[in-house]
Design an enzyme around this catalytic site. Structure first.
Site, PDB file in Angstrom:
ATOM      1  N   TYR A   1       0.838  -1.200   0.000  1.00  0.00           N
ATOM      2  CA  TYR A   1       0.000   0.000   0.000  1.00  0.00           C
ATOM      3  C   TYR A   1       0.874   1.252   0.000  1.00  0.00           C
ATOM      4  O   TYR A   1       0.658   2.177  -0.788  1.00  0.00           O
ATOM      5  CB  TYR A   1      -0.911  -0.029   1.221  1.00  0.00           C
ATOM      6  CG  TYR A   1      -1.915   1.098   1.278  1.00  0.00           C
ATOM      7  CD1 TYR A   1      -3.083   1.038   0.534  1.00  0.00           C
ATOM      8  CD2 TYR A   1      -1.701   2.216   2.074  1.00  0.00           C
ATOM      9  CE1 TYR A   1      -4.016   2.060   0.573  1.00  0.00           C
ATOM     10  CE2 TYR A   1      -2.627   3.250   2.122  1.00  0.00           C
ATOM     11  CZ  TYR A   1      -3.777   3.171   1.371  1.00  0.00           C
ATOM     12  OH  TYR A   1      -4.698   4.201   1.411  1.00  0.00           O
TER      13      TYR A   1
ATOM     14  N   LYS B   1       1.046   3.966  -3.047  1.00  0.00           N
ATOM     15  CA  LYS B   1       0.561   5.325  -2.795  1.00  0.00           C
ATOM     16  C   LYS B   1       1.689   6.353  -2.941  1.00  0.00           C
ATOM     17  O   LYS B   1       1.451   7.481  -3.387  1.00  0.00           O
ATOM     18  CB  LYS B   1      -0.072   5.409  -1.409  1.00  0.00           C
ATOM     19  CG  LYS B   1      -1.397   4.670  -1.295  1.00  0.00           C
ATOM     20  CD  LYS B   1      -2.447   5.240  -2.234  1.00  0.00           C
ATOM     21  CE  LYS B   1      -3.809   4.632  -2.025  1.00  0.00           C
ATOM     22  NZ  LYS B   1      -4.842   5.229  -2.910  1.00  0.00           N
TER      23      LYS B   1
END
Length: 300
Positions: free
Chosen positions: A152, A156
């Protein structure tokens, strides 16, 4: 005073629920026409019905350029143009680099980073016509990485960098590009992780302020709508996250590493055991939506 988004056409990916759906509600309240894009047709239809007449929805996968192109074309056919885009679709896998499912890692990068690329590339011709705006949804995690969220965080951070590069490429064409950096938002994704992993909740408790705070989805939707209205370069949710952006090297400093080391020695093995016991790399809902081709075939 009338909102500057009144009458504007805004395309939102990941709009079936959570932040995407709530941002759509807020933009519709301000008079915008919203095109909802996502993988859950029943949820998309329900949100569109809730918004009232003049809004559209399309089932599309941001990792599949063909289906996404069809959604973009459908939006333009229905509304005549696209004024703003919110690249919001995102997922988060369970597990660590050592013991996590490799498919979970690569799928997360495909959705959270490649999906932003496809969304921006396919909508840019329309945004250039309208001198429009793109809001890329990154995360606090992009500049405050923590263990157990490597996929993640990497995706991101990549989305944030992609948005910055895109900003340089299209600014002279009149298109503005911003990034949103929410912390923990009370969405299905966050609640699912909390339900699946006790270690996840334990780790969050030990994070320093403001990294552990939770914000309502309503406040996040309002912040995103404000970002679209103002064509903001950065959107922080909550605003205190701005401090972490300024102090982005702090989470990886020796001081923070020393403070977190005792907790992580216990929490990381616990997380790996919990993920292994679950037997899946995503929440149950996202596993069905984002699984391997075999998983998708079994679902069909």
């Amino acid at each position: 005073m009338p909102s500057t988004t009144s009458g504007k056409v805004v395309l939102i990916t990941g709009a079936a629920r959570g932040i995407g759906a709530q941002t759509a509600r807020e933009l519709a309240r301000r008079g915008a026409k919203v095109s909802l894009i996502g993988l859950e047709p029943d949820e998309l239809e329900a949100v569109a019905a809730e918004l009232g007449d003049g809004h559209t929805w399309f089932e599309a996968d941001v990792t599949d350029p063909d289906s996404l192109q069809a959604a973009v074309d459908g939006t333009v056919a229905a509304h005549g143009r696209i004024d703003a885009v919110i690249a919001n679709a995102g997922i988060a896998p369970l597990g660590t680099v050592l013991n996590g499912d490799p498919h979970g890692f690569t799928k997360t990068v495909d959705v959270n980073l490649n999906g932003v690329f496809h969304t921006a590339r396919l909508t840019l011709p329309h945004l250039i016509e309208q001198r429009g705006y793109v809001l890329v949804v990154s995360s606090l995690s992009a500049f405050a990485p923590i263990g157990g969220m490597a996929a993640y965080t990497a995706s991101k951070a990549g989305a944030d960098a992609l948005a910055s590069a895109l900003h340089s490429e299209v600014q002279h064409l009149g298109v503005a590009v911003g990034t949103a950096h929410p912390s923990w938002i009370d969405t299905d994704l966050v609640r699912d992780m909390k339900t699946d992993l006790r270690s996840y909740s334990e780790m969050r408790k030990r994070l320093p302020w403001p990294m552990h705070s939770t914000t309502t989805v309503e406040k996040c939707g309002t912040a995103f709508a404000n970002g679209v209205e103002r064509r903001s370069r950065r959107v922080y949710v909550p605003r205190t996250i701005m401090l972490m952006h300024w102090l982005r090297n702090l989470p990886s400093s020796k001081l923070v590493a020393k403070l977190m080391a005792p907790s992580l020695r216990k929490i990381m093995p616990q997380m790996e055991e919990e993920v292994a016991a679950l037997g899946r790399s995503f929440s149950a809902r996202n596993q069905a939506l984002q699984g391997t081709p075999t998983d998708r075939a079994a679902k069909d």
